[in-house]
Enzyme design. Structure first.
Site, PDB file in Angstrom:
ATOM      1  N   ARG A  40      94.457  36.609  35.022  1.00  0.00           N
ATOM      2  CA  ARG A  40      94.766  37.450  33.967  1.00  0.00           C
ATOM      3  C   ARG A  40      94.934  36.834  32.652  1.00  0.00           C
ATOM      4  O   ARG A  40      94.152  35.961  31.444  1.00  0.00           O
ATOM      5  CB  ARG A  40      94.320  38.918  33.130  1.00  0.00           C
TER       6      ARG A  40
ATOM      7  N   LYS B 243     113.485  38.552  27.769  1.00  0.00           N
ATOM      8  CA  LYS B 243     112.507  37.754  29.160  1.00  0.00           C
ATOM      9  C   LYS B 243     111.641  36.853  28.499  1.00  0.00           C
ATOM     10  O   LYS B 243     111.831  35.532  28.576  1.00  0.00           O
ATOM     11  CB  LYS B 243     111.671  39.171  29.892  1.00  0.00           C
TER      12      LYS B 243
ATOM     13  N   GLN C 140     116.524  28.572  37.654  1.00  0.00           N
ATOM     14  CA  GLN C 140     115.873  30.292  37.459  1.00  0.00           C
ATOM     15  C   GLN C 140     114.228  29.753  37.747  1.00  0.00           C
ATOM     16  O   GLN C 140     113.621  29.964  38.839  1.00  0.00           O
ATOM     17  CB  GLN C 140     116.334  30.668  35.572  1.00  0.00           C
TER      18      GLN C 140
END
Length: 261
Positions: free
Chosen positions: A96, A191, A247
């Site tokens: 999306r 975040k 990460q």
DNA sequence: GGTCAGGGTAGCC
DNA sequence: GGCTACCCTGAC
């Protein structure tokens, strides 16, 4: 693409990239374009082999992410595009998000060129997107994020100017400066501000903790802290300037096995 | 065809 | 600090 390559638009340039064994093949580009642009964008001058060895030495539990993450590198992306994309990303699915970005580019960006019947567009500038109404943001599938995006587009120029003024150079002791400024934008929390800093502001030490990274770190590392904030701090201590790269390795390792969604 | 989670954040307690 | 609602789409 069907041949395993990827074609995309980066700052008004069309680029086709593919990997052959351990070589990155780019076309069509001139030598000067490589030197002035792609070397920087793909971070091609870094010795990732040395980085990988150091990560494994610091954290043996990184073995699996290092194996699955061969070829991963941190790109230097555009701050504005990164900000909009990551505001869209919150509590959202990747198909999306890409659909919304494509809608924005096709509807409000500039037509760059047509290749093999496919029309390529640049990502719209903040000048172009700050004119959009709530309904226009919603028409591109932004959902409840539409009101964040509308306001963020209006605040962007001032916010980004302040980031530039206060500086984001790697030696900056207060690495939180840029993040604090970014978090004044609606829809930007810890975040998302970490992602924008990592992917577009040259802050390689940022360690964004999302649902996938949180889960995988806890599976792999017996001493993993429980809270997101503590995990960020621990990762910075462990990996230093390569925390962001670590990460990415963890993220892709966590996503492996889950094909879509 | 329901049900559910999803590259978190804002707003409230 | 912890809790909950949030647009809406693809996947089960």
């Amino acid at each position: 693409m069907e041949d395993g390559s990827y074609t995309g638009v980066v700052r008004d340039k069309i680029i086709n990239a593919r990997q052959e064994s351990n070589q990155l093949i780019l076309q069509p580009v001139s030598l000067s374009e490589v030197e002035n642009h792609w070397l920087f964008y793909f971070d091609l001058q870094r010795n990732y082999g040395a980085v990988n060895r150091q990560i494994l030495e610091q954290a043996p539990w990184m073995k699996a992410p290092l194996q699955t993450g061969k070829g991963i590198r941190l790109l230097r992306q555009d701050p504005w595009e990164t900000t909009i994309t990551f505001i869209l990303s919150s509590n959202n699915h990747i198909p999306r998000i890409t659909g919304s970005v494509a809608c924005l580019s096709e509807t409000y960006g500039n037509h760059i060129a047509t290749r093999q019947g496919v029309r390529y567009h640049s990502f719209p500038t903040s000048e172009q997107l700050k004119k959009l109404s709530l309904e226009q943001w919603q028409a591109c599938g932004a959902g409840y994020r539409a009101r964040y995006l509308m306001q963020a587009a209006l605040q962007w120029e001032t916010c980004y100017r302040q980031i530039r003024q206060r500086g984001t150079d790697p030696g900056d002791i207060d690495e939180k400066t840029a993040r604090c400024l970014l978090e004044t934008l609606p829809g930007v929390g810890p975040k998302v501000s970490a992602c924008i800093s990592l992917f577009s502001l040259d802050q390689r030490h940022q360690f964004p903790v999302d649902v996938w990274v949180r889960r995988r770190v806890k599976e792999l590392w017996s001493e993993a802290p429980s809270s997101d904030r503590e995990m960020e701090v621990a990762a910075l201590k462990l990996f230093g300037d390569e925390a962001g790269y670590a990460q990415q390795l963890i993220f892709y390792n966590a996503r492996k096995g889950k094909s879509a969604s």
